[in-house]
Design an enzyme around this catalytic site. Structure first.
Site, PDB file in Angstrom:
ATOM      1  N   TYR A  18       7.057   3.568  10.584  1.00 21.18           N
ATOM      2  CA  TYR A  18       7.535   2.194  10.402  1.00 21.18           C
ATOM      3  C   TYR A  18       8.155   1.940   9.028  1.00 21.18           C
ATOM      4  CZ  TYR A  18       2.843   2.393   8.440  1.00 21.18           C
ATOM      5  OH  TYR A  18       1.728   2.769   7.731  1.00 21.18           O
ATOM      6  N   ARG A  29       0.869  -1.186   0.000  1.00 21.85           N
ATOM      7  CA  ARG A  29       0.000   0.000   0.000  1.00 21.85           C
ATOM      8  C   ARG A  29       0.893   1.220   0.000  1.00 21.85           C
ATOM      9  NH1 ARG A  29       0.358   1.793   5.168  1.00 21.85           N
ATOM     10  NH2 ARG A  29       0.284   0.109   6.674  1.00 21.85           N
ATOM     11  N   HIS A  76      -1.731   3.623   6.566  1.00 20.50           N
ATOM     12  CA  HIS A  76      -2.800   2.668   6.897  1.00 20.50           C
ATOM     13  C   HIS A  76      -4.148   3.388   6.892  1.00 20.50           C
ATOM     14  CE1 HIS A  76      -5.070  -0.522   8.720  1.00 20.50           C
ATOM     15  NE2 HIS A  76      -5.422   0.277   9.706  1.00 20.50           N
TER      16      HIS A  76
HETATM   17  C1  LIG Z   1     -10.834  -8.100  14.818  1.00 25.84           C
HETATM   18  C2  LIG Z   1     -10.123  -6.812  14.610  1.00 25.84           C
HETATM   19  N1  LIG Z   1      -8.956  -6.574  15.263  1.00 25.84           N
HETATM   20  C3  LIG Z   1      -8.306  -5.409  15.080  1.00 25.84           C
HETATM   21  C4  LIG Z   1      -8.821  -4.438  14.252  1.00 25.84           C
HETATM   22  C5  LIG Z   1      -8.078  -3.122  14.036  1.00 25.84           C
HETATM   23  N2  LIG Z   1      -7.438  -3.147  12.709  1.00 25.84           N
HETATM   24  C6  LIG Z   1      -7.998  -2.532  11.653  1.00 25.84           C
HETATM   25  S1  LIG Z   1      -7.093  -2.751  10.249  1.00 25.84           S
HETATM   26  C7  LIG Z   1      -5.942  -3.656  11.052  1.00 25.84           C
HETATM   27  C8  LIG Z   1      -4.743  -4.216  10.325  1.00 25.84           C
HETATM   28  C9  LIG Z   1      -5.127  -5.258   9.370  1.00 25.84           C
HETATM   29  O1  LIG Z   1      -3.993  -5.648   8.647  1.00 25.84           O
HETATM   30  P1  LIG Z   1      -4.151  -6.495   7.342  1.00 25.84           P
HETATM   31  O2  LIG Z   1      -5.084  -7.624   7.571  1.00 25.84           O
HETATM   32  O3  LIG Z   1      -2.777  -6.840   6.881  1.00 25.84           O
HETATM   33  O4  LIG Z   1      -4.869  -5.502   6.312  1.00 25.84           O
HETATM   34  P2  LIG Z   1      -4.305  -4.151   5.659  1.00 25.84           P
HETATM   35  O5  LIG Z   1      -4.772  -3.034   6.536  1.00 25.84           O
HETATM   36  O6  LIG Z   1      -2.841  -4.242   5.602  1.00 25.84           O
HETATM   37  O7  LIG Z   1      -4.945  -4.104   4.314  1.00 25.84           O
HETATM   38  C10 LIG Z   1      -6.263  -3.792  12.405  1.00 25.84           C
HETATM   39  C11 LIG Z   1      -5.444  -4.517  13.387  1.00 25.84           C
HETATM   40  C12 LIG Z   1     -10.040  -4.711  13.608  1.00 25.84           C
HETATM   41  N3  LIG Z   1     -10.603  -3.834  12.763  1.00 25.84           N
HETATM   42  N4  LIG Z   1     -10.660  -5.896  13.768  1.00 25.84           N
END
Ligand SMILES: Cc1ncc(C[n+]2csc(CCOP(=O)(O)OP(=O)(O)O)c2C)c(N)n1
Ligand SMILES: [Mg+2]
Length: 344
Positions: A255, A243, A247
């Site tokens: 990071y 990306r 975030h």
């Molecule tokens: C069950 C849950 N835990 C934590 C979160 C907070 N959270 C939102 S996005 C994220 C990171 C997700 O990472 P990834 O699956 O790699 O997706 P990316 O954002 O990189 O597309 C987190 C921890 C959430 N929304 N739902």
């Protein structure tokens, strides 16, 4: 028939257009959010376009997909209308959820788009359920789940893949490995180098593909889709991608460095695919610039119209919230209305 035939020139141009539409849509969404125009939250898919478009284009039109909190790209890849998406981001009545879902809940069940999702890891169980439905009804439909590298360590993702593998369901699991879960890099989240290695635990095929190459993603999903449809069960595909933006809007990104991001931008999926088409004589650089401007104008129009559209009326606040065919919940909704909206 596949959604888009990557072998034909027409199909290649449509793939390019969909990737550009995602880039322009999310660029606009990021700007609007930064300007304080949009309520809620937006997670941008910029940089990851080849994964969504490559995967969905190789599915059949009637197949299901499930999405993530970073779902705009999946929606556009599935052919959803940018105006209705923008209206949803603005919280307007014309949006896919009548303005009550926002960015993280865009869904169009009739189009097979079973929903963006604010719960990390919630897509795979929905896909396993949709695949079970297709199998049970003996329909020629496959369900594909997109989920992130961060979601891979969620318990429900394991449960969903395990069940789909054990029941031999027509499902495809696509990990969008964009190298980070929020600000945590891959190597601090997982003990394997390639997340596709986890497929071995389910005794299903697992592959890692270059997620910056739309053709590579397409071919992997095309093969997985036909295995699933032929009764061969699920496949786990890891697409390595990146990306480009934070975030979330306002993420200062301590990071990683700009140089890290640039390494991936130098392999940009849209540029690479466009260069390939220019080399093959399918379009000229000038036609590409025209296409980008045309798409950009479409997105501007969508955003301007969404801004001017109506909000849902307060009297509609409790409509569209509960499934009509779920009696207890409908009763609950009726009770809520009768109580004047006060929680019981
Ligand atoms: C069950 C849950 N835990 C934590 C979160 C907070 N959270 C939102 S996005 C994220 C990171 C997700 O990472 P990834 O699956 O790699 O997706 P990316 O954002 O990189 O597309 C987190 C921890 C959430 N929304 N739902
Ligand atoms: Mg990630």
């Amino acid at each position: 028939m596949v959604t888009i035939d990557i072998e034909s020139e027409e199909g290649q141009l449509e793939i390019l257009r969909r990737m550009l539409t995602i880039r322009e849509f999310d660029t606009k969404a990021g700007e609007l959010f930064a300007d304080g125009e949009l309520p809620g939250f937006v997670h941008l898919y910029i940089g990851e376009e080849a994964v969504g478009v490559g995967a969905v284009s190789a599915l059949e039109q009637d197949d299901y997909i499930t999405s993530t909190h970073r779902g705009h790209g999946h929606c556009i890849a599935k052919g959803l209308d940018p105006y209705q998406m923008m209206a949803e981001l603005y919280g307007k009545r014309d949006g896919y959820c009548n303005g009550k879902g926002g960015s993280m809940h865009i869904a169009d069940v009739d189009a097979g788009m079973l929903g963006a999702n604010g719960i990390v890891g919630a897509g795979p169980p929905l896909a396993t359920g949709a695949a079970l439905t297709a199998d049970y009804k003996d329909e020629d439909r496959v369900a594909l789940a997109f989920f992130g590298d961060g979601a891979v360590a969620q318990g429900q993702v394991h449960e969903a893949i395990n069940l789909a593998a054990t029941w031999n369901l027509p499902a495809v699991f696509v990990i969008e490995n964009n190298q980070f879960g929020e600000g945590t890099p891959m190597e601090k989240q997982h003990n394997v180098e390639h997340l596709s290695a986890t497929a071995e635990a389910y005794d299903i095929p697992g592959f890692t593909v270059d997620g910056m190459d739309v053709t590579a993603v397409y071919e992997a999903v095309e093969e997985a889709r036909s295995r699933a449809a032929d009764g061969g069960g699920p496949t786990l595909i890891e697409a390595d991608t990146y990306r480009y933006e934070g975030h979330f809007e306002g993420d200062h990104q301590p990071y990683r460095s700009e140089e890290d991001v640039q390494i991936w931008k130098d392999r940009d999926a849209i540029e690479t695919f466009k260069d390939r088409l220019v080399e093959a004589g399918t379009l000229t650089q000038e036609e590409f610039e025209d296409l980008r401007e045309e798409v950009s104008a479409e997105i501007d129009d969508a955003a301007n119209s969404a801004k001017d559209a109506d909000y849902p009326d307060p009297s509609e606040a409790y409509e569209d919230m509960f499934g009509a065919n779920v009696p207890e919940i409908s009763d609950f909704a009726a009770q809520m209305r009768a109580d004047g909206g006060e929680p019981r």
